[in-house]
Design a protein around this motif. Structure first.
Motif, PDB file in Angstrom:
ATOM      1  N   ARG A  30       0.814  -1.212   0.000  1.00  0.00           N
ATOM      2  CA  ARG A  30       0.000   0.000   0.000  1.00  0.00           C
ATOM      3  C   ARG A  30       0.856   1.274   0.000  1.00  0.00           C
ATOM      4  O   ARG A  30       0.371   2.354   0.358  1.00  0.00           O
ATOM      5  N   LEU A  31       2.121   1.167  -0.421  1.00  0.00           N
ATOM      6  CA  LEU A  31       2.986   2.347  -0.428  1.00  0.00           C
ATOM      7  C   LEU A  31       2.454   3.494  -1.290  1.00  0.00           C
ATOM      8  O   LEU A  31       2.598   4.662  -0.914  1.00  0.00           O
ATOM      9  N   PRO A  32       1.845   3.222  -2.464  1.00  0.00           N
ATOM     10  CA  PRO A  32       1.252   4.352  -3.197  1.00  0.00           C
ATOM     11  C   PRO A  32       0.213   5.108  -2.373  1.00  0.00           C
ATOM     12  O   PRO A  32       0.119   6.332  -2.435  1.00  0.00           O
ATOM     13  N   ARG A  33      -0.567   4.368  -1.581  1.00  0.00           N
ATOM     14  CA  ARG A  33      -1.541   5.018  -0.705  1.00  0.00           C
ATOM     15  C   ARG A  33      -0.844   5.813   0.389  1.00  0.00           C
ATOM     16  O   ARG A  33      -1.284   6.914   0.763  1.00  0.00           O
ATOM     17  N   LEU A  34       0.277   5.290   0.910  1.00  0.00           N
ATOM     18  CA  LEU A  34       1.058   6.007   1.903  1.00  0.00           C
ATOM     19  C   LEU A  34       1.569   7.328   1.333  1.00  0.00           C
ATOM     20  O   LEU A  34       1.547   8.364   2.008  1.00  0.00           O
ATOM     21  N   GLN A  35       2.023   7.288   0.075  1.00  0.00           N
ATOM     22  CA  GLN A  35       2.461   8.517  -0.583  1.00  0.00           C
ATOM     23  C   GLN A  35       1.331   9.536  -0.653  1.00  0.00           C
ATOM     24  O   GLN A  35       1.549  10.735  -0.457  1.00  0.00           O
ATOM     25  N   GLU A  36       0.119   9.072  -0.944  1.00  0.00           N
ATOM     26  CA  GLU A  36      -1.020   9.977  -1.047  1.00  0.00           C
ATOM     27  C   GLU A  36      -1.387  10.583   0.306  1.00  0.00           C
ATOM     28  O   GLU A  36      -1.655  11.787   0.415  1.00  0.00           O
ATOM     29  N   ILE A  37      -1.397   9.761   1.353  1.00  0.00           N
ATOM     30  CA  ILE A  37      -1.794  10.237   2.680  1.00  0.00           C
ATOM     31  C   ILE A  37      -0.863  11.340   3.173  1.00  0.00           C
ATOM     32  O   ILE A  37      -1.309  12.377   3.681  1.00  0.00           O
ATOM     33  N   THR A  93      -0.518   8.318  11.878  1.00  0.00           N
ATOM     34  CA  THR A  93       0.322   9.258  12.614  1.00  0.00           C
ATOM     35  C   THR A  93       0.004  10.684  12.168  1.00  0.00           C
ATOM     36  O   THR A  93      -0.417  10.911  11.033  1.00  0.00           O
ATOM     37  N   PRO A  94       0.211  11.679  13.032  1.00  0.00           N
ATOM     38  CA  PRO A  94      -0.194  13.052  12.708  1.00  0.00           C
ATOM     39  C   PRO A  94       0.570  13.683  11.551  1.00  0.00           C
ATOM     40  O   PRO A  94       0.021  14.503  10.808  1.00  0.00           O
ATOM     41  N   ASN A  95       1.837  13.333  11.382  1.00  0.00           N
ATOM     42  CA  ASN A  95       2.645  13.978  10.353  1.00  0.00           C
ATOM     43  C   ASN A  95       3.804  13.074   9.952  1.00  0.00           C
ATOM     44  O   ASN A  95       3.956  11.972  10.482  1.00  0.00           O
ATOM     45  N   ILE A  96       4.626  13.574   9.057  1.00  0.00           N
ATOM     46  CA  ILE A  96       5.717  12.775   8.520  1.00  0.00           C
ATOM     47  C   ILE A  96       6.778  12.474   9.576  1.00  0.00           C
ATOM     48  O   ILE A  96       7.461  11.437   9.526  1.00  0.00           O
ATOM     49  N   TYR A  97       6.910  13.333  10.572  1.00  0.00           N
ATOM     50  CA  TYR A  97       7.922  13.134  11.608  1.00  0.00           C
ATOM     51  C   TYR A  97       7.531  11.986  12.548  1.00  0.00           C
ATOM     52  O   TYR A  97       8.372  11.160  12.926  1.00  0.00           O
ATOM     53  N   THR A  98       6.265  11.948  12.923  1.00  0.00           N
ATOM     54  CA  THR A  98       5.817  10.835  13.761  1.00  0.00           C
ATOM     55  C   THR A  98       5.790   9.531  12.957  1.00  0.00           C
ATOM     56  O   THR A  98       6.019   8.455  13.510  1.00  0.00           O
ATOM     57  N   LEU A  99       5.525   9.635  11.646  1.00  0.00           N
ATOM     58  CA  LEU A  99       5.606   8.455  10.782  1.00  0.00           C
ATOM     59  C   LEU A  99       7.026   7.893  10.794  1.00  0.00           C
ATOM     60  O   LEU A  99       7.221   6.676  10.852  1.00  0.00           O
TER      61      LEU A  99
END
Length: 389
Positions: A30-37, A93-99
């Motif tokens: 589901r990485l394409p979906r991760l990119q979208e989120i 997660t709230p943002n890319i840093y918490t991801l």
């Protein structure tokens, strides 16, 4: 240990390998979906995936030391449960840093699990007194195949990413709760703890260094196939989104087939010849996908890459786990530490090269390392022949 107990332990370890691959493939499908989120480009995605690699690389050498003191059976159990629990946090997660933090934790737990479950596999192999390491990795690939297939189904039916991962977590926790009772306690001999303590010079051990460098090239390739095949088919081969996960399915299926056949091939051909032939097959497959970027050649090419890479890491782990004077956990932790450096280097390099010259160029870096893997094996064979003379 009674024969029935050994078979129960073998089944338990095999299921742990399966769960590991199943969870991993479900979220990378589901990485394409991760990119979208999180609105990530290729370079940003590579840096995010770097977190998982760093987590694994930090945890693996430490895991070998902890196994010496507490046993691989305990580490396997704890890390399996933690890995399951962290997975559903990826899309919420709230943002890319918490991801990044979540993926670091996932990498650390999965990296420790990788060392510990392979140490368990070596213990089963020693009890049975025959090579079976490839079969365990085949089960991992079967888990990846099922995970990639279920990822494709969840994508097709437009199930939310969080609910998708919540469902696979529940299934995996159920399996984990059942198999933990059948793991093998690490047996120790008098004075072994002193022998097992990793020293500063352990990586200079010729066998470990050679195995580690080959594992580096192979594991970077495995990670690249897992992380980028879906995106490659969608962005470069222009496959429909519902079809693009089939590249990962083909790769995982080939890895499973190759590893089920790997122990027999190892006995017939020997380690060096098998690694050499496998590298050539992987080079051929990735070249096909890069030179002719359409969906069907991409799927075929990734299938050949899976066949080529299937037995290389199991051979490295089995050899490292049986080196005289070292416990399986220590030998495996050293080789996996070098090998997982490939996962550390791979995501950012491929992502940055892709943003610079396109994803085909980024994947060509992987092809270069497959060639390097072939050269390393040839040089290792020559050194062995000189020593024999």
């Amino acid at each position: 240990m009674a024969w029935s107990d050994v078979q129960k332990s073998r089944a338990a370890v095999a299921l742990i390998f399966a769960v590991n691959g199943f969870l991993y493939a479900n979220w990378v499908a589901r990485l394409p979906r991760l990119q979208e989120i999180y609105q990530l480009d290729h370079g940003q995605l590579g840096l995010v995936l770097l977190a998982s690699s760093i987590g694994a690389l930090v945890a693996m050498p430490l895991t070998g030391k902890v196994i010496v003191k507490t046993g691989s059976h305990r580490i396997t159990t704890v890390m399996l449960f933690l890995f399951c629990l962290f997975i559903p946090l990826i899309p919420v997660t709230p943002n890319i840093y918490t991801l990044w933090i979540v993926l670091f934790a996932i990498g650390a737990t999965s990296g420790s699990l990788d060392v510990a479950m392979n140490a368990q596999a070596v213990l089963v192999e020693q009890q049975l007194r025959k090579p079976i390491m490839s079969s365990f990795h085949a089960i991992f690939s079967a888990g990846m195949m099922l995970g990639a297939g279920s990822g494709a189904l969840f994508t097709y039916f437009e199930v939310s990413f969080f609910l998708h991962l919540l469902i696979v977590m529940a299934i995996s926790l159920l399996v984990a709760s059942r198999v933990r009772h059948f793991l093998i306690p690490d047996l120790r001999k008098v004075g072994q703890e002193q022998e097992d303590q990793p020293s500063q010079n352990i990586l200079l051990h010729p066998a470990l260094l050679s195995l580690g460098l080959i594992a580096f090239c192979c594991m970077l390739g495995e990670g690249a196939m897992a992380d980028w095949t879906t995106i490659y088919l969608e962005k470069v081969s222009l496959a429909d989104r519902d079809w693009s996960p089939l590249g990962l399915v083909a790769f995982s299926t080939a890895m499973m087939i190759g590893r089920f056949l790997g122990d027999g091939a190892r006995q017939r051909l020997g380690d060096s010849r098998l690694v050499q032939g496998s590298a050539i097959v992987a080079i051929t497959g990735l070249s096909l996908a890069l030179v002719w970027p359409v969906i069907w050649t991409g799927i075929l090419g990734f299938f050949l890459v899976g066949i080529g890479l299937a037995t290389i890491v199991p051979i490295a782990y089995s050899t490292a786990g049986n080196i005289s004077g070292l416990s399986p956990g220590v030998g495996i932790s050293m080789v996996t530490s070098i090998g997982y450096a490939g996962f550390l280097v791979g995501p950012p390099v491929i992502g940055l090269l892709s943003d610079w010259q396109g994803l085909r160029f980024g994947m060509a870096f992987v092809l270069f390392l497959f060639v390097a893997m072939l050269v390393l094996n040839i040089l290792a064979v020559r050194r062995q022949r000189k020593v024999g003379v």
